[in-house]
Design an enzyme around this catalytic site. Structure first.
Site, PDB file in Angstrom:
ATOM      1  N   LYS A   1       0.803  -1.221   0.000  1.00  0.00           N
ATOM      2  CA  LYS A   1       0.000   0.000   0.000  1.00  0.00           C
ATOM      3  C   LYS A   1       0.847   1.288   0.000  1.00  0.00           C
ATOM      4  O   LYS A   1       2.051   1.247   0.218  1.00  0.00           O
ATOM      5  CB  LYS A   1      -0.946  -0.018   1.199  1.00  0.00           C
ATOM      6  CG  LYS A   1      -1.965  -1.167   1.174  1.00  0.00           C
ATOM      7  CD  LYS A   1      -2.760  -1.230  -0.118  1.00  0.00           C
ATOM      8  CE  LYS A   1      -4.108  -1.893  -0.004  1.00  0.00           C
ATOM      9  NZ  LYS A   1      -4.109  -3.364  -0.022  1.00  0.00           N
TER      10      LYS A   1
HETATM   11  C1  LIG Z   1      -5.461  -4.155   0.626  1.00  0.00           C
HETATM   12  C2  LIG Z   1      -6.932  -3.939   0.696  1.00  0.00           C
HETATM   13  C3  LIG Z   1      -7.696  -4.324   1.805  1.00  0.00           C
HETATM   14  C4  LIG Z   1      -7.142  -5.177   2.903  1.00  0.00           C
HETATM   15  O1  LIG Z   1      -6.056  -4.656   3.582  1.00  0.00           O
HETATM   16  P1  LIG Z   1      -5.036  -5.643   4.335  1.00  0.00           P
HETATM   17  O2  LIG Z   1      -4.229  -4.696   5.172  1.00  0.00           O
HETATM   18  O3  LIG Z   1      -4.215  -6.346   3.308  1.00  0.00           O
HETATM   19  O4  LIG Z   1      -5.826  -6.561   5.170  1.00  0.00           O
HETATM   20  C5  LIG Z   1      -9.035  -3.997   1.833  1.00  0.00           C
HETATM   21  N1  LIG Z   1      -9.615  -3.341   0.819  1.00  0.00           N
HETATM   22  C6  LIG Z   1      -8.934  -2.974  -0.277  1.00  0.00           C
HETATM   23  C7  LIG Z   1      -9.632  -2.231  -1.364  1.00  0.00           C
HETATM   24  C8  LIG Z   1      -7.575  -3.277  -0.383  1.00  0.00           C
HETATM   25  O5  LIG Z   1      -6.909  -2.933  -1.488  1.00  0.00           O
END
Ligand SMILES: *Cc1c(COP(=O)(O)O)cnc(C)c1O
Length: 390
Positions: A188
């Site tokens: 992210k």
């Molecule tokens: C990455 C993501 C999540 C989940 O996040 P994690 O930290 O990997 O659990 C939820 N929603 C979206 C749209 C994502 O891209």
């Protein structure tokens, strides 16, 4: 999504500092006499709330648990329906199942975000929340969505895992709805390895989020953790001090990440302006964070051929088409059979979304991309287009 691209010495120092100063107390709570007054998760929450411009932020263990905690904060319960989008990471829909509610999955439009008209058509007396996802670095059409939600008095939860630091008409994403959630996983915009955040302006939602993420703890200011009461039944979705320390450093880099990324995107998109393709329309160009250039081709066949030729040139794509399986509801058969929803219809559901997604190519834009790399990408893409489209 490049927090990992700018991850290094500052993050290492933040961890060393923690061990040097308090001997490595990694639990976010208690140990008051030993921890030298260091509470990194708490500091990270305060700094994140300040950056987003909201009074409350609750750090949690992931973006997925942030969604679940957010739904619990809104009081979503078994028997409720939650409307969300057919194009999102699978976690968005999993979180609805986790609180015992029923996901109502609706189409996207060419912005690749949820179609406001499809939300309105899906509202029933059981609708308890709408989860809007700002997919692939660009805001959803929030004005229309908030209008619909307000008219029906349904709270909006913004899953802002993919557009951290983005805006919509100048307003910070994650703060336009009742609750906003963020992910700091390794892919992210800013990363703590694993981690997430729930933000809100509503104190009642915040108190429920805080309690739920930590076994119901009421966070008394007069008695110790062992003696205090529980507000609600909860679970453990706590963040640890290492993540808080790293999060503070990464938050400090967020605006620079997004600025450099947007510059690289502008440069790449500028070089592609003559490409005979249709670019993804954006709800607000000013508000995107620029981590992908996305365009549509004429057919699924041409799109598949295009992606294959890109691989020949050692060029990767970003989720479209390579990880569509994890991001498009039509592919989640494992869930439909286990939870018995859309079990008979998923193969033909969301045709409007399929028609868009199966013609999409997403080029990843990196923070550390050099002008040379960007030029090479553009040249190669022109060659492929000449060959396949003419
Ligand atoms: C990455 C993501 C999540 C989940 O996040 P994690 O930290 O990997 O659990 C939820 N929603 C979206 C749209 C994502 O891209």
């Amino acid at each position: 999504m490049p927090g990992f691209e700018v991850f290094g010495e500052e993050e290492r120092m933040a961890i060393n500092d923690l061990f040097d100063a308090n001997g490595g107390i990694l639990f976010a709570h208690g140990f008051d006499a030993m921890r030298a007054d260091i509470y990194r998760v708490r500091e990270f929450e305060q700094a994140f709330a300040a950056r987003m411009g909201v009074p409350h932020a609750q750090a949690v263990s992931s973006g997925s648990t942030a969604l679940k905690v957010g739904l619990k904060a809104l009081g979503v319960k078994p028997g409720d329906e939650v409307i969300t989008t057919a194009f999102t990471f699978v976690a968005t829909v999993e979180s609805v199942l986790e609180v015992g509610a029923r996901p109502v999955i609706v189409n996207i439009n060419k912005t690749l975000n949820i179609d406001p008209g499809a939300i309105e058509a899906a509202i029933t007396p059981q609708t308890a929340a709408i989860i809007v996802v700002h997919m692939m670095g660009a805001p959803a059409e929030m004005e229309a969505i908030i209008q619909i939600a307000d008219r029906h008095q349904i709270p909006v939860l913004e899953d802002n895992a993919q557009c951290c630091g983005g805006t919509y008409h100048g307003k910070t994403l994650g703060t336009l709805g009742a609750v906003g959630t963020f992910s700091f996983d390794g892919g992210k915009t800013m990363t703590t390895g694993e981690g997430g955040m729930v933000v809100t302006s509503r104190e009642d939602f915040y108190l429920r989020a805080r309690a739920y993420h930590d076994h119901g703890h009421e966070y008394s200011t007069t008695v110790g953790r062992g003696a205090e009461g529980a507000l609600i039944t909860g679970f453990n979705y706590r963040m640890m001090e290492l993540q808080g320390a790293i999060g503070l450093v990464q938050l400090g880099k967020l605006d620079d990440i997004n600025r450099r990324q947007r510059e690289n995107k502008q440069r790449l998109k500028g070089l592609l302006r003559d490409l005979p393709v249709e670019f993804r329309p954006l709800a607000d160009e000013e508000g995107e964070i620029g981590d992908a250039v996305i365009f549509y081709l004429a057919s699924r066949e041409v799109t598949e051929a295009f992606a294959r030729r890109m691989a020949d040139y050692q060029m990767g794509t970003k989720n479209l088409p390579d990880a569509l399986r994890w991001h498009f509801a039509r592919h989640w058969q494992h869930m439909y059979s286990e939870y018995d929803f859309y079990a008979d219809s998923f193969e033909t559901q969301w045709q409007a979304s399929a028609d868009i997604l199966e013609r999409a190519i997403a080029l990843p834009v990196m923070v550390n991309m050099t002008p040379d790399t960007i030029e090479t990408w553009a040249e190669n893409l022109h060659k492929i287009a000449d060959e396949l489209i003419g």
